[in-house]
Design a protein around this motif. Structure first.
Motif, PDB file in Angstrom:
ATOM      1  N   LYS A 232      43.325  78.622  50.440  1.00 57.64           N
ATOM      2  CA  LYS A 232      43.839  78.170  51.734  1.00 57.64           C
ATOM      3  C   LYS A 232      45.273  77.671  51.643  1.00 57.64           C
ATOM      4  O   LYS A 232      45.951  77.552  52.671  1.00 57.64           O
ATOM      5  N   GLN A 233      45.719  77.377  50.423  1.00 65.99           N
ATOM      6  CA  GLN A 233      47.113  76.968  50.245  1.00 65.99           C
ATOM      7  C   GLN A 233      47.991  78.217  50.260  1.00 65.99           C
ATOM      8  O   GLN A 233      47.902  79.043  49.344  1.00 65.99           O
ATOM      9  N   PRO A 234      48.825  78.401  51.270  1.00 65.72           N
ATOM     10  CA  PRO A 234      49.552  79.670  51.441  1.00 65.72           C
ATOM     11  C   PRO A 234      50.506  79.998  50.296  1.00 65.72           C
ATOM     12  O   PRO A 234      50.783  81.171  50.038  1.00 65.72           O
ATOM     13  N   ALA A 235      51.008  78.985  49.593  1.00 67.05           N
ATOM     14  CA  ALA A 235      51.966  79.243  48.521  1.00 67.05           C
ATOM     15  C   ALA A 235      51.295  79.563  47.199  1.00 67.05           C
ATOM     16  O   ALA A 235      51.961  79.910  46.229  1.00 67.05           O
ATOM     17  N   LEU A 236      49.968  79.470  47.159  1.00 68.58           N
ATOM     18  CA  LEU A 236      49.253  79.649  45.906  1.00 68.58           C
ATOM     19  C   LEU A 236      48.798  81.101  45.759  1.00 68.58           C
ATOM     20  O   LEU A 236      48.164  81.657  46.658  1.00 68.58           O
ATOM     21  N   ALA A 237      49.126  81.715  44.628  1.00 64.83           N
ATOM     22  CA  ALA A 237      48.716  83.091  44.369  1.00 64.83           C
ATOM     23  C   ALA A 237      47.208  83.154  44.151  1.00 64.83           C
ATOM     24  O   ALA A 237      46.570  82.190  43.735  1.00 64.83           O
ATOM     25  N   GLU A 238      46.641  84.320  44.408  1.00 64.21           N
ATOM     26  CA  GLU A 238      45.197  84.517  44.278  1.00 64.21           C
ATOM     27  C   GLU A 238      44.719  84.247  42.856  1.00 64.21           C
ATOM     28  O   GLU A 238      43.681  83.619  42.628  1.00 64.21           O
ATOM     29  N   ALA A 239      45.490  84.724  41.868  1.00 62.24           N
ATOM     30  CA  ALA A 239      45.110  84.517  40.473  1.00 62.24           C
ATOM     31  C   ALA A 239      45.133  83.036  40.094  1.00 62.24           C
ATOM     32  O   ALA A 239      44.278  82.564  39.342  1.00 62.24           O
ATOM     33  N   VAL A 240      46.098  82.300  40.612  1.00 57.68           N
ATOM     34  CA  VAL A 240      46.191  80.858  40.322  1.00 57.68           C
ATOM     35  C   VAL A 240      45.021  80.119  40.970  1.00 57.68           C
ATOM     36  O   VAL A 240      44.468  79.175  40.382  1.00 57.68           O
ATOM     37  N   ALA A 241      44.613  80.552  42.160  1.00 61.50           N
ATOM     38  CA  ALA A 241      43.445  79.955  42.807  1.00 61.50           C
ATOM     39  C   ALA A 241      42.197  80.168  41.950  1.00 61.50           C
ATOM     40  O   ALA A 241      41.360  79.263  41.821  1.00 61.50           O
ATOM     41  N   ALA A 242      42.087  81.346  41.352  1.00 61.06           N
ATOM     42  CA  ALA A 242      40.948  81.623  40.464  1.00 61.06           C
ATOM     43  C   ALA A 242      41.005  80.742  39.218  1.00 61.06           C
ATOM     44  O   ALA A 242      39.971  80.242  38.751  1.00 61.06           O
ATOM     45  N   ILE A 243      42.184  80.545  38.675  1.00 61.88           N
ATOM     46  CA  ILE A 243      42.358  79.699  37.493  1.00 61.88           C
ATOM     47  C   ILE A 243      41.956  78.262  37.801  1.00 61.88           C
ATOM     48  O   ILE A 243      41.267  77.597  37.011  1.00 61.88           O
ATOM     49  N   ARG A 244      42.358  77.764  38.964  1.00 60.22           N
ATOM     50  CA  ARG A 244      41.984  76.403  39.379  1.00 60.22           C
ATOM     51  C   ARG A 244      40.465  76.294  39.564  1.00 60.22           C
ATOM     52  O   ARG A 244      39.850  75.278  39.221  1.00 60.22           O
ATOM     53  N   ALA A 245      39.854  77.341  40.123  1.00 60.07           N
ATOM     54  CA  ALA A 245      38.407  77.317  40.337  1.00 60.07           C
ATOM     55  C   ALA A 245      37.647  77.323  39.008  1.00 60.07           C
ATOM     56  O   ALA A 245      36.637  76.632  38.858  1.00 60.07           O
ATOM     57  N   LEU A 246      38.129  78.080  38.026  1.00 57.61           N
ATOM     58  CA  LEU A 246      37.475  78.125  36.722  1.00 57.61           C
ATOM     59  C   LEU A 246      37.610  76.787  35.995  1.00 57.61           C
ATOM     60  O   LEU A 246      36.694  76.360  35.275  1.00 57.61           O
ATOM     61  N   ALA A 247      38.746  76.130  36.181  1.00 59.05           N
ATOM     62  CA  ALA A 247      38.907  74.798  35.599  1.00 59.05           C
ATOM     63  C   ALA A 247      37.892  73.830  36.198  1.00 59.05           C
ATOM     64  O   ALA A 247      37.344  72.963  35.493  1.00 59.05           O
ATOM     65  N   ALA A 248      37.604  73.987  37.488  1.00 60.37           N
ATOM     66  CA  ALA A 248      36.613  73.130  38.139  1.00 60.37           C
ATOM     67  C   ALA A 248      35.213  73.404  37.605  1.00 60.37           C
ATOM     68  O   ALA A 248      34.372  72.500  37.575  1.00 60.37           O
ATOM     69  N   VAL A 249      34.947  74.648  37.205  1.00 62.50           N
ATOM     70  CA  VAL A 249      33.641  74.978  36.617  1.00 62.50           C
ATOM     71  C   VAL A 249      33.396  74.139  35.364  1.00 62.50           C
ATOM     72  O   VAL A 249      32.308  73.602  35.161  1.00 62.50           O
ATOM     73  N   ILE A 250      34.417  74.008  34.516  1.00 62.03           N
ATOM     74  CA  ILE A 250      34.279  73.219  33.284  1.00 62.03           C
ATOM     75  C   ILE A 250      34.054  71.747  33.621  1.00 62.03           C
ATOM     76  O   ILE A 250      33.194  71.084  33.036  1.00 62.03           O
ATOM     77  N   ARG A 251      34.815  71.228  34.587  1.00 59.62           N
ATOM     78  CA  ARG A 251      34.705  69.813  34.937  1.00 59.62           C
ATOM     79  C   ARG A 251      33.325  69.457  35.484  1.00 59.62           C
ATOM     80  O   ARG A 251      32.796  68.383  35.206  1.00 59.62           O
ATOM     81  N   THR A 252      32.746  70.354  36.283  1.00 58.35           N
ATOM     82  CA  THR A 252      31.480  70.046  36.948  1.00 58.35           C
ATOM     83  C   THR A 252      30.260  70.533  36.172  1.00 58.35           C
ATOM     84  O   THR A 252      29.130  70.289  36.594  1.00 58.35           O
ATOM     85  N   SER A 253      30.482  71.202  35.060  1.00 58.22           N
ATOM     86  CA  SER A 253      29.359  71.774  34.310  1.00 58.22           C
ATOM     87  C   SER A 253      28.440  70.687  33.765  1.00 58.22           C
ATOM     88  O   SER A 253      28.887  69.640  33.292  1.00 58.22           O
TER      89      SER A 253
END
Length: 520
Positions: A232-253
Motif C-alpha cells: 500500500k506504500q506507493p514508493a515501495l517496490a513489490e520485491a521490497v514489500a515481499a522482503i519486509r513480509a518475510l522478515a515479519a514471518v521470522i519475527r512472528t514465528s
C-alpha cells in the motif's frame, strides 16, 4: 542447508513411558531423492526413508538417523489384492531380516463409508498373540490416526501448525505417539499408509508433498496479508514489500527449532512467489532474501533463540539495504547526466524517477522525452510526475521513437529483471528502442536494484514466463484478428551500455559475476 544437529546424536529409545511428539517432513535429505525425514521434539533426526530418485517402488527401508535399517517394507500381491509387509532387521543391514513379517497392512473396501480404513496385524515375538490395529482417515484431509481393536488412540498424524495457527504445508506433519508404543513400528505404519495413498494417485513418500503456506482468514498471521499491507506504500517496490513480509514471518514465528523455522520461511517465500508467477523481481527478491538471511555460519553454534535473533537482525538489515538501493543508484548515476542533455525514458520506473528527481534537485538542466507506453500508458503517469518536479518533458507516441532519436543524448530504462547474460527484461517496447538507439550510437543506460538480479538466461523473446496484459484499441476487434498481448520483452546485453545498480556502475559483462556472488 543449515546444520540441524551439530552435536553427536544419542541413541533414541523406540518406546517411552510418556507421550512423544515427532515432526515428519515428507522430503528426503538426499539431493533429488524421494523419502521422508522425522525429527523428535528436540529437533534431532530419528528416522529416515531415502528412496533416492525413485518416485514409487515395491521395497522401502525405514532407517534410524545413522542409516541403520529398522524395517524392510515390501508390497505384496495375491490375486487381485495388494498388501504390505514390514520385516524387522537384526543387524541394521539390508537382507539381514526376520523371515516372518513384523506387521501386515491391508486396505479395506468399505463402499458405504466415506472414510479410508487400513487393517493392521502386528506379530509379536514368541507365543504372544497378534495385535490388531486400524489406520483411519477421511478423504481430502491430512489427518489420520492409528487405533487398536477397541478404538483406543495409538497415534495421531496431522498437518503441523505453529502456535499462532499458521500451517506449514501438507508435507510437514506432526505425529503424536501414546506412551508405551513402539515408535519405530508406528513410523513403519505411517510409511505404508503414505505408500498406499501414493498407489492411488496421491503424493507418495517424498513424491512432492502438498500445497502452499496455508495462511487464511482467522489466522494470527498471513504472509500475503502482510505483503499486501506493505504494498500500500506507493514508493515501495513489490520485491521490497515481499522482503519486509518475510522478515515479519521470522519475527512472528512460533517455531522451536531451526528446521521448523527454515521450513516455515520457505513456505512463506513460495506463497509470495506464487502470488505473481510472472514477476521476476518478486521471485528474485524472495530468493536473495532466503540466501542472505540463512547464509551465516554462526547459526551452527548458537542456541535457537540466539540464532532466531540473528536471523531477524539479518532480515531487517537486508530490508534496509533494499530500501536504500534506489537512493544509492540515483547518486551513482549523477555523473552521467549533464546540463543541456535530452533523456529518453520508457514506462514507469520508480528508480528512474528517483534518478531524474535527484538530478533536478542538484540544479541540473535537462529535458525528458517520455514514450506513451502502450497498452497501460505508463508514460502518461511518468510525465505527470516529471511535470510536478518542473522538469521539461515531452510526450511521444511509441512509434515516434526513431523519428526523435536524433534529439536524444541518452536512453534511460528501468528493469523488471536483470538476467545472467547481462540483458534485461522490461516493459514491451524496450528492445526496439534499444535497437534504434544502438543503430544511431546513442548510449543506453539501465537503472536497476540488485534484488532484481535473477537467475534466468533467456535465449530469445519467447524464452520467458508469459506476462499478458489486455489491450483496449478503442474500437471493436473482429474475432478472427489475433492480438499480441505480451507485456514485456528481452533486451540482449550487446544493446546496453551501462547498468546503474546499488552494487556500482556495471557493464553488462560483469552481471554474471555479480550474480554468482549474490547466489553463491
Amino acid at each position: 542447508m543449515l546444520k540441524i544437529h551439530p552435536q553427536h546424536v544419542p541413541c533414541v529409545p523406540f518406546t517411552t513411558s510418556t507421550e512423544e511428539t515427532f515432526m515428519i517432513w515428507m522430503k528426503s535429505l538426499i539431493l533429488s531423492g524421494k523419502g521422508c525425514t522425522v525429527f523428535d521434539s528436540n529437533g534431532r533426526i530419528v528416522y529416515r526413508v531415502d528412496n533416492y530418485n525413485r518416485k514409487y517402488c515395491d521395497e522401502v527401508y525405514l532407517m534410524d538417523s545413522t542409516g541403520k535399517v529398522l524395517f524392510t517394507i515390501r508390497r505384496k500381491k495375491f490375486r487381485l489384492s495388494k498388501f504390505w509387509e514390514g520385516f524387522r532387521t537384526f543387524s541394521g543391514r539390508v537382507n539381514d531380516e526376520d523371515k516372518n513379517p513384523g506387521f501386515e497392512v491391508r486396505k479395506s473396501c468399505r463402499i458405504l463409508r466415506c472414510d479410508s480404513i487400513c487393517e493392521v496385524i502386528v506379530r509379536l515375538h514368541g507365543d504372544q498373540p497378534c495385535q490388531h490395529y486400524r489406520i483411519e482417515s477421511c478423504p481430502g484431509k491430512s489427518t489420520f490416526k492409528i487405533v487398536d481393536k477397541l478404538g483406543r488412540l495409538i497415534t495421531e498424524v496431522k498437518r503441523k501448525q505453529s502456535k499462532s495457527g499458521v500451517s506449514l504445508g501438507e508435507d510437514v506433519l506432526t505425529m503424536v505417539v501414546e506412551p508405551h508404543i513402539d515408535h519405530s513400528l508406528v513410523m513403519g505404519l505411517v510409511v505404508v499408509y503414505s505408500l498406499i495413498n501414493g498407489d492411488k494417485g496421491a503424493a507418495p513418500i517424498g513424491g512432492g508433498g502438498g500445497g502452499g503456506g496455508g495462511e487464511g482468514s482467522g489466522k494470527a498471521f498471513s504472509v500475503i496479508d502482510e505483503f499486501n499491507s506493505w504494498r500500500k506504500q506507493p514508493a515501495l517496490a513489490e520485491a521490497v514489500a515481499a522482503i519486509r513480509a518475510l522478515a515479519a514471518v521470522i519475527r512472528t514465528s512460533e517455531a522451536t527449532t531451526m528446521m521448523e523455522l527454515e521450513i516455515e520461511l520457505k513456505k512463506a517465500s513460495d506463497s509470495l512467489k506464487s502470488w505473481d508467477t510472472t514477476s521476476i523481481s518478486l521471485t528474485a527478491g524472495c530468493d536473495l532474501f532466503m540466501l542472505y538471511v540463512t547464509r551465516t555460519s554462526a547459526l551452527e553454534y548458537e542456541d535457537f533463540n540466539s540464532a532466531k535473533s540473528r536471523l531477524i537482525e539479518r532480515a531487517e538489515k537486508f530490508g534496509e539495504i533494499s530500501c536504500k538501493a534506489r537512493r544509492i543508484i540515483a547518486m551513482l548515476s549523477q555523473d552521467f547526466i549533464f546540463d543541456g542533455c535530452t533523456i529518453l525514458v520508457h514506462g514507469f520506473s520508480r528508480v528512474v524517477l528517483e534518478v531524474l528527481k535527484t538530478a533536478a534537485e542538484n540544479k541540473k538542466h535537462f529535458r525528458v522525452l517520455c514514450t506513451e507506453g502502450r497498452p497501460d500508458r505508463t508514460g502518461l503517469r511518468f510525465s505527470n510526475e516529471l511535470a510536478k518536479l518542473d522538469v521539461p518533458v515531452k510526450l511521444l507516441i511509441d512509434s515516434a521513437v526513431a523519428y526523435t532519436m536524433d534529439e536524444v543524448d541518452m536512453v534511460l530504462f528501468g528493469a523488471d529483471g536483470v538476467v545472467e547474460s547481462g540483458g534485461i527484461i522490461n516493459m514491451m517496447g524496450t528492445f526496439q528502442i534499444a535497437l534504434v538507439a544502438h543503430s544511431m550510437n546513442k548510449p543506453v543506460y539501465v537503472a536497476a536494484e540488485s534484488y532484481k538480479f535473477a537467475r534466468h538466461y533467456p535465449l530469445d523473446q519467447k524464452d520467458m514466463s508469459p506476462a499478458r496484459r489486455p489491450i483496449d484499441f478503442g474500437v471493436p476487434i473482429p474475432s478472427k484478428v489475433e492480438v499480441e498481448t505480451s507485456a514485456r520483452d528481452y533486451t540482449p546485453p550487446q544493446y546496453l551500455t551501462l547498468l546503474f545498480t546499488d552494487l556500482g556502475v556495471l557493464t553488462p559483462s560483469v552481471i554474471s559475476d555479480e550474480l554468482i556472488q549474490l547466489y553463491l
